[in-house]
Design a protein around this motif. Sequence first.
Motif, PDB file in Angstrom:
ATOM      1  N   LYS A 121     153.412 -42.623 -59.920  1.00 35.90           N
ATOM      2  CA  LYS A 121     154.513 -43.510 -60.302  1.00 35.90           C
ATOM      3  C   LYS A 121     154.504 -43.788 -61.797  1.00 35.90           C
ATOM      4  O   LYS A 121     155.563 -43.983 -62.415  1.00 35.90           O
ATOM      5  CB  LYS A 121     154.437 -44.820 -59.518  1.00 35.90           C
ATOM      6  N   LYS A 122     153.327 -43.780 -62.399  1.00 31.92           N
ATOM      7  CA  LYS A 122     153.217 -44.038 -63.834  1.00 31.92           C
ATOM      8  C   LYS A 122     153.895 -42.947 -64.653  1.00 31.92           C
ATOM      9  O   LYS A 122     154.346 -43.188 -65.770  1.00 31.92           O
ATOM     10  CB  LYS A 122     151.743 -44.144 -64.235  1.00 31.92           C
ATOM     11  N   ASN A 123     153.956 -41.730 -64.095  1.00 37.06           N
ATOM     12  CA  ASN A 123     154.564 -40.607 -64.816  1.00 37.06           C
ATOM     13  C   ASN A 123     156.083 -40.586 -64.704  1.00 37.06           C
ATOM     14  O   ASN A 123     156.749 -39.837 -65.428  1.00 37.06           O
ATOM     15  CB  ASN A 123     154.006 -39.282 -64.296  1.00 37.06           C
ATOM     16  N   GLY A 124     156.625 -41.350 -63.744  1.00 39.85           N
ATOM     17  CA  GLY A 124     158.067 -41.456 -63.615  1.00 39.85           C
ATOM     18  C   GLY A 124     158.759 -40.307 -62.928  1.00 39.85           C
ATOM     19  O   GLY A 124     159.993 -40.234 -62.942  1.00 39.85           O
ATOM     20  N   VAL A 125     157.999 -39.397 -62.310  1.00 36.18           N
ATOM     21  CA  VAL A 125     158.624 -38.265 -61.609  1.00 36.18           C
ATOM     22  C   VAL A 125     158.715 -38.589 -60.115  1.00 36.18           C
ATOM     23  O   VAL A 125     159.805 -38.612 -59.539  1.00 36.18           O
ATOM     24  CB  VAL A 125     157.844 -36.956 -61.844  1.00 36.18           C
ATOM     25  N   ILE A 126     157.586 -38.816 -59.465  1.00 35.35           N
ATOM     26  CA  ILE A 126     157.569 -39.261 -58.069  1.00 35.35           C
ATOM     27  C   ILE A 126     157.422 -40.777 -58.094  1.00 35.35           C
ATOM     28  O   ILE A 126     156.359 -41.307 -58.419  1.00 35.35           O
ATOM     29  CB  ILE A 126     156.415 -38.621 -57.279  1.00 35.35           C
ATOM     30  N   THR A 127     158.477 -41.472 -57.763  1.00 34.99           N
ATOM     31  CA  THR A 127     158.474 -42.940 -57.909  1.00 34.99           C
ATOM     32  C   THR A 127     158.501 -43.678 -56.578  1.00 34.99           C
ATOM     33  O   THR A 127     158.325 -44.902 -56.544  1.00 34.99           O
ATOM     34  CB  THR A 127     159.675 -43.384 -58.752  1.00 34.99           C
ATOM     35  N   TRP A 335     144.919 -34.215 -49.124  1.00 32.44           N
ATOM     36  CA  TRP A 335     145.953 -35.245 -49.033  1.00 32.44           C
ATOM     37  C   TRP A 335     146.512 -35.631 -50.406  1.00 32.44           C
ATOM     38  O   TRP A 335     147.577 -36.254 -50.490  1.00 32.44           O
ATOM     39  CB  TRP A 335     145.399 -36.477 -48.308  1.00 32.44           C
ATOM     40  N   ARG A 336     145.831 -35.274 -51.481  1.00 31.85           N
ATOM     41  CA  ARG A 336     146.362 -35.517 -52.819  1.00 31.85           C
ATOM     42  C   ARG A 336     147.375 -34.456 -53.216  1.00 31.85           C
ATOM     43  O   ARG A 336     148.312 -34.727 -53.979  1.00 31.85           O
ATOM     44  CB  ARG A 336     145.226 -35.516 -53.855  1.00 31.85           C
ATOM     45  N   THR A 337     147.178 -33.247 -52.746  1.00 30.68           N
ATOM     46  CA  THR A 337     147.877 -32.081 -53.280  1.00 30.68           C
ATOM     47  C   THR A 337     149.381 -32.090 -53.045  1.00 30.68           C
ATOM     48  O   THR A 337     150.146 -31.687 -53.937  1.00 30.68           O
ATOM     49  CB  THR A 337     147.233 -30.798 -52.716  1.00 30.68           C
ATOM     50  N   PRO A 338     149.902 -32.533 -51.895  1.00 31.65           N
ATOM     51  CA  PRO A 338     151.361 -32.476 -51.698  1.00 31.65           C
ATOM     52  C   PRO A 338     152.152 -33.263 -52.739  1.00 31.65           C
ATOM     53  O   PRO A 338     153.189 -32.784 -53.228  1.00 31.65           O
ATOM     54  CB  PRO A 338     151.540 -33.056 -50.293  1.00 31.65           C
ATOM     55  N   LEU A 339     151.715 -34.456 -53.075  1.00 37.40           N
ATOM     56  CA  LEU A 339     152.438 -35.239 -54.077  1.00 37.40           C
ATOM     57  C   LEU A 339     152.317 -34.614 -55.464  1.00 37.40           C
ATOM     58  O   LEU A 339     153.290 -34.612 -56.236  1.00 37.40           O
ATOM     59  CB  LEU A 339     151.923 -36.675 -54.099  1.00 37.40           C
ATOM     60  N   LEU A 340     151.159 -34.068 -55.771  1.00 37.25           N
ATOM     61  CA  LEU A 340     150.992 -33.392 -57.052  1.00 37.25           C
ATOM     62  C   LEU A 340     151.856 -32.129 -57.105  1.00 37.25           C
ATOM     63  O   LEU A 340     152.427 -31.796 -58.153  1.00 37.25           O
ATOM     64  CB  LEU A 340     149.517 -33.048 -57.265  1.00 37.25           C
ATOM     65  N   ALA A 341     151.954 -31.448 -55.969  1.00 35.18           N
ATOM     66  CA  ALA A 341     152.832 -30.281 -55.908  1.00 35.18           C
ATOM     67  C   ALA A 341     154.285 -30.685 -56.100  1.00 35.18           C
ATOM     68  O   ALA A 341     155.054 -29.995 -56.795  1.00 35.18           O
ATOM     69  CB  ALA A 341     152.650 -29.567 -54.570  1.00 35.18           C
ATOM     70  N   ALA A 342     154.687 -31.801 -55.475  1.00 39.17           N
ATOM     71  CA  ALA A 342     156.069 -32.272 -55.625  1.00 39.17           C
ATOM     72  C   ALA A 342     156.392 -32.554 -57.088  1.00 39.17           C
ATOM     73  O   ALA A 342     157.480 -32.210 -57.578  1.00 39.17           O
ATOM     74  CB  ALA A 342     156.285 -33.524 -54.779  1.00 39.17           C
ATOM     75  N   GLU A 343     155.473 -33.178 -57.797  1.00 31.48           N
ATOM     76  CA  GLU A 343     155.705 -33.449 -59.217  1.00 31.48           C
ATOM     77  C   GLU A 343     155.912 -32.151 -59.987  1.00 31.48           C
ATOM     78  O   GLU A 343     156.831 -32.043 -60.813  1.00 31.48           O
ATOM     79  CB  GLU A 343     154.522 -34.229 -59.798  1.00 31.48           C
TER      80      GLU A 343
END
Length: 403
Positions: A121-127, A335-343
């Motif tokens: 959320k801090k990066n402003g892409v996946i909020t 479990w971390r990877t999907p959100l990082l992939a989305a970004e």
Amino acid sequence: MRRGLRSALGIASAAALIALAGCTTDPSVEPADEGEGAQEEAPAEEWFDQELYDQQFKQREVEPDGAEDKPYLQMINPKMGDTSEFKSDGGKKMCFANASISNPWRQTGWITMNEQLKELKKNGVITEMETRDAQDNDDTQIADIDYFIAEGNCDGFIISPNSTAAITPAVERACKTDKPVIVFDRGVETDCAVTFIHPIGGFAWGIDTSQFLIDNLSEGDKVVALRILPGVDVLEQRWAAADKLFGEAGIEVVDYFTEGDPAEIKKVVSDELAKGDVQGIWMDAGDGAVSAIEAFEDAGKDYPVMTGEDELSFLRKWKDTEMTALAPVYTNFQWRTPLLAAEKIFQGEDVPTEWVLPQSPITAEDLDEYLDRNKGMPDGHYAKFGGEDMAGYPKVWQDRVIP
């Protein structure tokens, strides 16, 4: 050589069976004629895929691409896919259709995923991420995915399928929205997702664990194999690989379905010990591993050679007993990877079409390191959770409050 399967728990509902699976496909449980409580199973060879077995055998030795201190971003033999069509500015809302948080492995991962969301959320892409929990039910998850599609407020989808075949049509419907779809942990029978994220797989687990037992046992020794339930793709692949290698090595093995219930695990092992010596314990998932060890203690028997999992309760018992053991890993940091992939996808960066994460067991040489790294964590925590670099560490995982 393999002896016939015995069921410790008898006939259970499909929903109850799915609830215990870390990775599932359609369960199929039918009554058998072998006496009260027996279950039919698909023979291990029906789940054996030589090509996939060979692939995962080799992948175990591959040095993954990516930084060693970020294993959740590492990848094995990646084939990168173009995501430029999804590149866009502004904060994005992901919609997550989760199979469940019904066991300690999934609970650990779910805590980690929520901490990853806070970081992104801090990066402003996946909020934002809206989540629906299917509670281990295919129909519920299908309805969840269709709800997200009808709602029309999702910029992308993350799906951890409850089962393989049943969820495939719903995943395909999500793909037809032309929004990026990310599948992780469990597979489906379509390649329409932008990426499918998973550790190496079930055959790799089965190879590592059975070979460890074979290396530490002798021909003719007896192994009790403790299995959660039939019809689960990754679990069946674990067993198919192990069954093959045990048979080739002349190891006698009896296998039981226990639904991962500690009381049933202890009963099964105690009953086998009452019949004679047991030299090894093999598990397709580590829930309840301590109960199996306690059965040997209660019977006054020497500890077996054993494979469990990287749940801390097992690692601590292993350390206390100094038994000969191995902790296979179905890497929880996935479990971390999907959100990082989305970004990455919304930034137009290439991602692997199949994102294979490393999957390395914890050995006796590693045991102290992982116990030290996870000091203060609860017994249900998984050692290779991969969240040490996040702001909530260690308190969030120590408190183990399920979001």
